[in-house]
Design a protein around this motif. Sequence first.
Motif, short mmCIF file in Angstrom:
data_model
loop_
_atom_site.label_atom_id
_atom_site.label_comp_id
_atom_site.label_asym_id
_atom_site.label_seq_id
_atom_site.Cartn_x
_atom_site.Cartn_y
_atom_site.Cartn_z
N THR A 283 0.83 -1.21 0.00
CA THR A 283 0.00 0.00 0.00
C THR A 283 0.86 1.25 0.00
OG1 THR A 283 -0.20 -0.07 2.42
CG2 THR A 283 -1.96 -1.10 1.14
N THR A 284 2.02 1.20 0.66
CA THR A 284 2.92 2.35 0.64
C THR A 284 3.42 2.61 -0.77
OG1 THR A 284 3.60 1.96 2.92
CG2 THR A 284 5.06 3.30 1.57
N LEU A 285 3.78 1.56 -1.48
CA LEU A 285 4.21 1.74 -2.87
C LEU A 285 3.11 2.38 -3.70
CD1 LEU A 285 6.02 -1.68 -3.46
CD2 LEU A 285 7.10 0.56 -3.16
N MET A 286 1.88 1.93 -3.50
CA MET A 286 0.79 2.48 -4.29
C MET A 286 0.54 3.95 -3.98
SD MET A 286 0.17 -0.03 -6.19
CE MET A 286 -1.26 0.56 -7.09
N THR A 287 0.69 4.35 -2.70
CA THR A 287 0.48 5.76 -2.38
C THR A 287 1.54 6.63 -3.04
OG1 THR A 287 1.82 5.77 -0.33
CG2 THR A 287 -0.52 5.18 -0.13
N MET A 288 2.74 6.10 -3.23
CA MET A 288 3.78 6.88 -3.89
C MET A 288 3.56 6.93 -5.40
SD MET A 288 7.34 6.15 -1.87
CE MET A 288 7.21 4.38 -1.71
N LEU A 289 2.99 5.87 -5.96
CA LEU A 289 2.80 5.83 -7.41
C LEU A 289 1.62 6.68 -7.87
CD1 LEU A 289 3.45 2.01 -8.00
CD2 LEU A 289 4.98 3.91 -8.58
N MET A 290 0.62 6.86 -7.02
CA MET A 290 -0.58 7.60 -7.46
C MET A 290 -0.29 9.03 -7.89
SD MET A 290 -3.86 6.21 -5.29
CE MET A 290 -3.07 6.18 -3.68
N PRO A 291 0.47 9.82 -7.11
CA PRO A 291 0.76 11.18 -7.62
C PRO A 291 1.57 11.19 -8.90
CG PRO A 291 1.88 10.78 -5.51
CD PRO A 291 0.97 9.63 -5.75
N LEU A 292 2.36 10.14 -9.12
CA LEU A 292 3.15 10.07 -10.34
C LEU A 292 2.26 9.82 -11.55
CD1 LEU A 292 6.24 8.06 -9.03
CD2 LEU A 292 5.68 10.50 -8.80
N LEU A 293 1.18 9.09 -11.36
CA LEU A 293 0.19 8.94 -12.43
C LEU A 293 -0.45 10.28 -12.77
CD1 LEU A 293 -1.57 5.61 -11.36
CD2 LEU A 293 -0.35 6.00 -13.50
N HIS A 294 -0.72 11.10 -11.75
CA HIS A 294 -1.28 12.42 -12.01
C HIS A 294 -0.31 13.28 -12.81
CE1 HIS A 294 -5.05 12.72 -9.57
NE2 HIS A 294 -4.54 11.59 -9.08
N HIS A 295 0.98 13.05 -12.62
CA HIS A 295 1.99 13.77 -13.38
C HIS A 295 2.16 13.21 -14.80
CE1 HIS A 295 3.84 16.84 -10.89
NE2 HIS A 295 3.80 16.04 -9.85
N GLY A 296 1.49 12.12 -15.11
CA GLY A 296 1.60 11.54 -16.45
C GLY A 296 2.82 10.68 -16.65
N MET A 297 3.42 10.21 -15.56
CA MET A 297 4.62 9.39 -15.68
C MET A 297 4.28 7.95 -16.07
SD MET A 297 7.02 10.90 -12.60
CE MET A 297 8.55 10.72 -13.54
N VAL A 298 5.25 7.25 -16.60
CA VAL A 298 5.10 5.85 -17.02
C VAL A 298 5.64 4.97 -15.89
CG1 VAL A 298 5.71 4.12 -18.74
CG2 VAL A 298 5.40 6.52 -19.43
N LEU A 299 4.76 4.18 -15.27
CA LEU A 299 5.16 3.44 -14.08
C LEU A 299 5.87 2.15 -14.43
CD1 LEU A 299 2.07 3.94 -11.75
CD2 LEU A 299 4.04 5.43 -12.14
N SER A 300 6.91 1.85 -13.67
CA SER A 300 7.72 0.66 -13.87
C SER A 300 7.83 -0.10 -12.56
CB SER A 300 9.12 1.06 -14.35
OG SER A 300 10.00 -0.03 -14.32
N GLY A 301 7.47 -1.38 -12.58
CA GLY A 301 7.61 -2.22 -11.40
C GLY A 301 8.75 -3.22 -11.58
N LEU A 302 8.59 -4.36 -10.93
CA LEU A 302 9.58 -5.44 -11.03
C LEU A 302 8.89 -6.66 -11.63
CD1 LEU A 302 11.53 -5.26 -7.65
CD2 LEU A 302 12.55 -5.23 -9.93
N PRO A 303 9.28 -7.09 -12.82
CA PRO A 303 8.65 -8.26 -13.43
C PRO A 303 9.15 -9.55 -12.78
CG PRO A 303 10.41 -7.46 -14.83
CD PRO A 303 10.29 -6.48 -13.70
N TYR A 304 8.37 -10.61 -12.94
CA TYR A 304 8.74 -11.90 -12.34
C TYR A 304 9.88 -12.60 -13.08
CZ TYR A 304 5.27 -11.93 -8.69
OH TYR A 304 4.57 -11.65 -7.54
N SER A 305 10.41 -11.96 -14.11
CA SER A 305 11.67 -12.46 -14.66
C SER A 305 12.80 -12.29 -13.65
CB SER A 305 12.01 -11.73 -15.97
OG SER A 305 12.02 -10.32 -15.77
N GLU A 306 12.58 -11.43 -12.64
CA GLU A 306 13.48 -11.34 -11.49
C GLU A 306 13.09 -12.46 -10.54
OE1 GLU A 306 15.99 -9.46 -11.59
OE2 GLU A 306 15.35 -8.32 -13.35
N THR A 307 13.79 -13.58 -10.63
CA THR A 307 13.37 -14.80 -9.93
C THR A 307 13.44 -14.68 -8.42
OG1 THR A 307 15.59 -15.71 -10.22
CG2 THR A 307 13.95 -16.28 -11.89
N ASP A 308 14.15 -13.69 -7.89
CA ASP A 308 14.16 -13.48 -6.44
C ASP A 308 12.77 -13.19 -5.90
OD1 ASP A 308 16.90 -13.85 -5.67
OD2 ASP A 308 17.38 -11.95 -6.65
#
Length: 206
Positions: free
Chosen positions: A127-152
């Motif tokens: 939920t903390t990650l999501m609260t940080m990402l929401m204002p960035l969506l308002h700024h029109g930014m392109v969000l990048s997470g971690l894909p499961y190709s990162e086997t860790d």
Amino acid sequence: MSAATPYVLILFYSRHGATRAMAEAIAAGVESLPGLDARLRTVPAVSPTCDAVDPDIPPEGAVYACLDDLRHCAGLAIGSPTRFGNMAAPLKHFLDSSSELWMNGALIDKPASAFTSTSSLHGGQETTLMTMLMPLLHHGMVLSGLPYSETDLFTTTTGGTPYGATHLAGQRSNRSLDEQERRLCVAQGRRLGRLALALEPMRETS
């Protein structure tokens, strides 16, 4: 760092050092790519006492961010410890001051990601990650997470989510990043850097 070299801004607030350690690992991932720099910036604490002020330059670590750091970045990673499932007030205070950039569309189409540290395993990492990402969506930014190709992500028992890197700091906030957490931070920085390099020419010609 060359003024002509594009950079990823790694903007964070850290009270006990865990989020700062994550920021440094993300910076290592960014700077593993040629032609790209990482710029570490922090934000001052906020106080309920109106006349409380911090020095212009913190006594150690990263210097304080200004809006121009945000305006001119090629990509952004923001990090905060968890506060009741939300980002910490100092980071939100800084983001709340960025309306000028929103009005001018300065951050549109720039890639961004988030990272966080918590004291307990189920203390609100996602939920903390999501609260940080929401204002960035308002700024029109392109969000990048971690894909499961990162086997860790499949095997970690502490930190790491598809929404961004996380860290379990422990009840006393003194647990260091383990190797899986660190690899995920580096991977997040590397992926964000690749996106920044790919999107930069597109923004320049649009």
